[in-house]
Motif scaffolding. Sequence first.
Motif, mmCIF file in Angstrom:
data_model
loop_
_atom_site.group_PDB
_atom_site.id
_atom_site.type_symbol
_atom_site.label_atom_id
_atom_site.label_comp_id
_atom_site.label_asym_id
_atom_site.label_seq_id
_atom_site.Cartn_x
_atom_site.Cartn_y
_atom_site.Cartn_z
ATOM 1 N N THR A 12 0.795 -1.209 0.000
ATOM 2 C CA THR A 12 0.000 0.000 0.000
ATOM 3 C C THR A 12 0.837 1.273 0.000
ATOM 4 N N GLY A 13 2.159 1.106 -0.093
ATOM 5 C CA GLY A 13 3.012 2.279 -0.130
ATOM 6 C C GLY A 13 3.244 2.909 1.222
ATOM 7 N N ASP A 14 3.119 2.116 2.313
ATOM 8 C CA ASP A 14 3.274 2.680 3.639
ATOM 9 C C ASP A 14 4.694 3.114 3.931
ATOM 10 N N GLY A 15 5.616 2.652 3.120
ATOM 11 C CA GLY A 15 6.996 3.022 3.395
ATOM 12 C C GLY A 15 7.303 4.464 3.039
ATOM 13 N N ARG A 16 6.378 5.179 2.424
ATOM 14 C CA ARG A 16 6.618 6.562 2.002
ATOM 15 C C ARG A 16 5.660 7.465 2.769
ATOM 16 N N ASP A 17 5.923 7.639 4.051
ATOM 17 C CA ASP A 17 5.047 8.440 4.899
ATOM 18 C C ASP A 17 4.906 9.850 4.350
ATOM 19 N N PRO A 21 -0.435 7.713 -2.322
ATOM 20 C CA PRO A 21 -0.091 6.542 -3.125
ATOM 21 C C PRO A 21 -0.242 6.829 -4.617
ATOM 22 N N THR A 22 0.610 6.216 -5.406
ATOM 23 C CA THR A 22 0.489 6.319 -6.847
ATOM 24 C C THR A 22 -0.688 5.470 -7.311
ATOM 25 N N PRO A 23 -1.209 5.688 -8.534
ATOM 26 C CA PRO A 23 -2.288 4.836 -9.037
ATOM 27 C C PRO A 23 -1.939 3.352 -9.011
ATOM 28 N N ALA A 24 -0.677 3.027 -9.346
ATOM 29 C CA ALA A 24 -0.280 1.617 -9.339
ATOM 30 C C ALA A 24 -0.344 1.040 -7.933
ATOM 31 N N SER A 541 -4.736 17.184 -2.670
ATOM 32 C CA SER A 541 -5.204 16.192 -1.705
ATOM 33 C C SER A 541 -4.159 15.946 -0.632
ATOM 34 N N ARG A 542 -4.637 15.691 0.581
ATOM 35 C CA ARG A 542 -3.743 15.438 1.705
ATOM 36 C C ARG A 542 -3.193 14.027 1.642
ATOM 37 N N ALA A 543 -2.080 13.774 2.299
ATOM 38 C CA ALA A 543 -1.496 12.439 2.370
ATOM 39 C C ALA A 543 -2.414 11.530 3.166
ATOM 40 N N THR A 544 -2.479 10.271 2.766
ATOM 41 C CA THR A 544 -3.333 9.297 3.444
ATOM 42 C C THR A 544 -2.527 8.358 4.313
ATOM 43 N N GLY A 545 -1.256 8.665 4.544
ATOM 44 C CA GLY A 545 -0.448 7.787 5.359
ATOM 45 C C GLY A 545 -0.075 6.513 4.635
#
Length: 553
Positions: A12-17, A21-24, A541-545
């Motif tokens: 889910t891309g959690d490593g990039r706080d 997230p990208t579409p992929a 849009s804000r970051a979703t964590g």
Amino acid sequence: MSDVARPPLAETGDGRDGEVPTPAESARALAGTVRSTFGPNGRDKMLVGSDGTVVVTNDGASILDRLDVEDPVARVLSRAVRTQRARVGDGATGTLLLVDELLSAASSLVADGYHPTTVVEGYALAATRARERLPAYELPVEEGDEERLRSVAKTAVTGRWDDAAAERFAGLAVSGLRAVGFDDARLDLCAYPGGELRESTLLDGVLVDTDTSSTGVEDGAVEGPRTLADARVAMLDAELAVETPRGAGSLGLDGPEELDALREHERSVRADAVRAVSGSGADALFCQKSVDGAVRSELARAGVLVVERTRRDEFDALARATDADPTMAVADLSPERLGRAGEVRRRTVGTADTLVVTGGRGESRATLLLRGGTPHVAEETERIVEDCRTLVRRALRDEGVLPGGGAAATALARDLGAWSEGVGGREAAAVEAFADSLEAIPRQLATNAGLDPVDSLVELRTRHSEGDSTVGIGRSGALREMVEAGVLEPSAVLDRTLTTAFEAVSAVLRVDDVLAVDAADAPGSDEGGPGGSGNGAPRRSRATGGYPWAIGH
């Protein structure tokens, strides 16, 4: 629904706080919720609602319907994929897997310097070519082809029940459709808990549930007949009751004599109603609205079965099945307007009271009476048989089926790979990426069977290169000839998968940025400018964590 099966954090891309997230990544996380449910070895998901409702299913569309998706990209993809089920009745999970692969491949191409528009154009060429090649792998099917129709139905069930149950449900679905001339609008499904799967059966007629619907059978001191043979059926599309004053007014009586006259009038109205029903020769009366209690008792004494508040869809079905002519007034009942039924019988199914009307002289109708040990099992059984019915009907409508188990997808991937060599320009790379993405289907089948997907794909490609285009991943994970194994699916499922996946991916790739706009900032609102905040500037849009959506309890 609760996130009982949340995808791994790494997907889910959690490593990039702090980053959206990208579409992929959104597609990967969304696909992760249903990936393990795919194919005959797919596992179930337990979905728990905030109200405590529990649904156990491995149907991708049902799972996506119940997820609370907040990420905009994931929401677009989820909505697009759910249309797959609505259009052709199956393929939602396979479509989402293909979307995931296509977006991942597109991200790599864009990183290598390809413009998103070039990727979309290449994908469009590939999707069109793949759909054109589908007929080359189709097998014909028609109403008289019992074996292939059962294979289509069984393929929809395989992995959701054991082989014996799959055979039984496939047989029931095909037999039920055949009983109504393959007009699925005349085949009803009714599932009840408290019984075994083997007790499921096909009824030649209409089943009226007098418990869960608003329908009521007379239940006073006088019991009407429980079974009627060669029944004459009256249908009243109105209320059968003594008319009473309505509104704010009141009825004034000046003495005992007027009260006696009123009571006598009511008795006369009831007697006329009883004479009208009995005089018509009716053995059973189905009323769409309520029936006066005294009238019900008198008719029961006369041997007439009275059913009140019959649900509208059941009322219409009964009228067509018995060839009855519904009336709007009880005085209009006549022998000519009555329908006929071979039998009208009360039947208790589990703890539910039902009424079964069979052998009508009107249009043929049938009901699949499905049983399950618990309410959850009964509900899932109904969903499964509904899939069987839909897919069999779809196969007949398109007059073609394809070998399952990823065989058709692998064949198309090989075709596109060869065809991409002749495609000019930078779009050729996108075509080749589309071909590689199609192999996500057999790869996931092998993975869910517990095998090494790389080894399975290498072996599968080898068999296809040798001309075995109907070989796919069997239930055990080993390669099998799918037609011989009876693993068939309507060609419309894969055809629609190709279209839906391309359209969803194209919509996402054409998006340059994601902007959040307050409701008050929308066009036409009193605050702020078009598409912006109060000062006219749109907000990013804000970051979703890292999570592409939030699944709330």
